[in-house]
Write an enzyme that holds these catalytic residues in place. Structure first.
Site, short mmCIF file in Angstrom:
data_model
loop_
_atom_site.label_atom_id
_atom_site.label_comp_id
_atom_site.label_asym_id
_atom_site.label_seq_id
_atom_site.Cartn_x
_atom_site.Cartn_y
_atom_site.Cartn_z
N ARG A 58 0.83 -1.18 0.14
CA ARG A 58 0.14 0.00 0.00
C ARG A 58 0.80 1.40 0.10
NH1 ARG A 58 -1.81 1.94 4.39
NH2 ARG A 58 -2.31 -0.30 5.50
N TYR A 111 -13.20 18.67 -15.29
CA TYR A 111 -13.93 17.37 -15.69
C TYR A 111 -14.74 17.04 -14.53
CZ TYR A 111 -13.60 12.20 -15.57
OH TYR A 111 -13.95 10.97 -15.50
N ASP A 183 -4.36 20.13 -13.74
CA ASP A 183 -4.68 18.85 -14.36
C ASP A 183 -4.13 18.89 -16.10
OD1 ASP A 183 -5.93 16.59 -15.72
OD2 ASP A 183 -7.79 16.63 -14.52
N LYS A 208 -5.53 7.80 -19.32
CA LYS A 208 -5.80 8.31 -20.67
C LYS A 208 -4.63 8.06 -21.49
CE LYS A 208 -9.70 9.35 -18.71
NZ LYS A 208 -10.23 10.37 -18.09
C1 LIG Z 1 -10.60 11.21 -16.98
C2 LIG Z 1 -10.09 12.28 -16.30
C3 LIG Z 1 -9.87 12.48 -14.93
C4 LIG Z 1 -10.42 11.24 -13.91
O1 LIG Z 1 -9.48 10.27 -14.05
P1 LIG Z 1 -9.98 8.53 -13.68
O2 LIG Z 1 -8.68 7.99 -14.30
O3 LIG Z 1 -10.93 8.34 -14.78
O4 LIG Z 1 -10.46 8.63 -12.33
C5 LIG Z 1 -9.48 13.56 -14.38
N1 LIG Z 1 -9.28 14.60 -15.26
C6 LIG Z 1 -9.29 14.59 -16.53
C7 LIG Z 1 -9.38 15.76 -17.41
C8 LIG Z 1 -9.92 13.29 -17.23
O5 LIG Z 1 -10.05 13.36 -18.61
#
Ligand SMILES: *Cc1c(COP(=O)(O)O)cnc(C)c1O
Length: 398
Positions: A58, A111, A183, A208
């Protein structure tokens, strides 16, 4: 070597050397939950962090650390720590620093999941959330100037790819004594490095573009060792740890990060230009288009405009329902950043958590289609969209 090498080279080589064993050229997947010690003093020293090593999965894991090291080097950061998902990276980072009575400034277009944290979860912990009009730099500066502990940005945004000037906002945040968090999921370290523009922390949904193959979930945050240590401590206790198998898939996917992102960015620009010529299309959103309201800022802070674009169709949801099933080379799915072109209505994907009224307030038409460009030959993708448009248009004429 890794500090000076360029991003394509780093994607392939960076962060791996320390984790190779038995002469293997690839990082092993270490699934062991715990690490054994015969020497009680050594065990103690590792447990209290005096000596390098691993204790329990963890907290740390070698495969996961190799992934963290690779992203850290690509983002030009001092340190990185990872998470089970992108949302875990975002929520753990916010929870590490925010306490009741704090104020956070952000934008309306984050998001969907992030927006839910802002509108649902933070207020009930007595944290004041101020969401500014995305792209209204004066309003953000004014709100940040009133004092806040975090300025949270996302650029380009999901799904209408709005652009915020990171350098300008980071300066405003610094002057107000706020932590500036960006982000960078849509930007990717190939096209944009927020830390070099003055941000304190950069976050990715590794699910992503970093992973790139839609087969593993993950998140990561990079920044100074001091800040990342605090976030790591929160995460190791709260337990949103990245799985070693996911870390391996991320490492493998990231070998081709630059190749993929370059192709996706090229495909997105070509597709955006094609969509602009279509009768059924009402508006095209892509920062690489000269018509994008913040094209100049995008040009200044990004090396490529990315693989994400969106467009609105005439006829709203009805047209979306007819059009999308006709595409041969696209997954109709909620993910993005994969090698396959992926399409979906914003109302079903990024902003499914919001009501139609909330989406309207965010400037997201119900007929908005988000496209995550893949790495296919763009001629085939354009031909595919062309036949799908023709199908819908002939249906309208009947
Ligand atoms: C998909 C996404 C998230 C969240 O990510 P997960 O891996 O699905 O939890 C956060 N910010 C952006 C811009 C995203 O496209």
């Amino acid at each position: 070597m890794t500090q000076k090498a360029k991003a394509g080279t780093q994607s392939v080589w960076a962060g791996e050397k320390d984790y190779l064993v038995h002469g293997a050229t690839q990082v092993p997947v270490v699934l062991s939950v715990a690490y054994g010690y015969d020497d009680m003093d050594e065990w103690y020293d590792v447990a209290i962090g005096k000596k390098k090593g691993h204790i329990y999965g963890r907290n740390t894991n070698p495969t996961v650390q190799a992934f963290e090291d690779k992203v850290k080097i690509l983002e030009g950061a001092e340190a990185a720590t990872s998470f089970s998902t992108g949302m875990a990276a975002i929520s753990n980072t916010l929870s590490t620093f925010l306490v009741p009575g704090d104020r956070i400034v952000s934008i309306k277009d984050t998001y969907g999941g992030t927006n839910k944290i802002f509108t649902e979860f933070l207020p009930r912990q007595q944290i004041e959330v101020v969401l500014c009009e995305t792209g209204n730099h004066e309003q953000i500066e004014e709100e940040v100037g009133k004092g806040c502990s975090i300025l949270y940005l996302e650029t380009p945004t999901n799904p209408t790819v709005k652009i915020t000037d990171i350098e300008r906002m980071a300066k405003a945040g610094r002057e107000a004594g706020a932590l500036v968090v960006v982000d960078n999921t849509f930007g990717t370290p190939i096209n944009q490095n927020p830390l070099a523009l003055g941000a304190d922390l950069v976050i990715h949904s590794a699910t992503k573009f970093l992973g790139g193959h839609a087969d593993a979930l993950g998140g990561v945050v990079c920044g100074s060792a001091e800040l990342v240590e605090k976030i790591y401590h929160f995460r190791e206790i709260n337990g949103a740890t990245m799985d070693p198998m996911a870390a391996y898939l991320m490492l493998r996917g990231m070998k081709t990060l630059k190749l993929r992102v370059r192709q996706q960015s090229e495909n997105a620009l070509a597709l955006a230009r094609f969509l602009e010529t279509q009768e059924l299309v009402e508006g095209v959103y892509y920062p690489g288009l000269e018509t994008h309201p913040n094209h100049d800022i995008a040009k200044k802070q990004m090396r490529g405009f990315g693989g994400m674009l969106s467009f609105a169709v005439k006829g709203g949801v009805e047209t979306v329902r007819d059009l999308l099933p006709k595409l041969q080379y696209a997954n109709r799915a909620a993910n993005l950043g994969a090698v396959e072109t992926t399409v979906g209505p914003a109302r079903t994907t990024s902003h499914v958590e919001c009501t139609p009224e909330e989406r309207a307030a965010m400037g997201i038409p119900e007929g908005l289609i988000r496209i995550s460009c893949g790495i296919e030959d763009i001629e085939d993708i354009i031909a595919d969209f062309e036949q799908a448009f023709q199908h819908v248009e002939s249906g309208l004429k009947v």
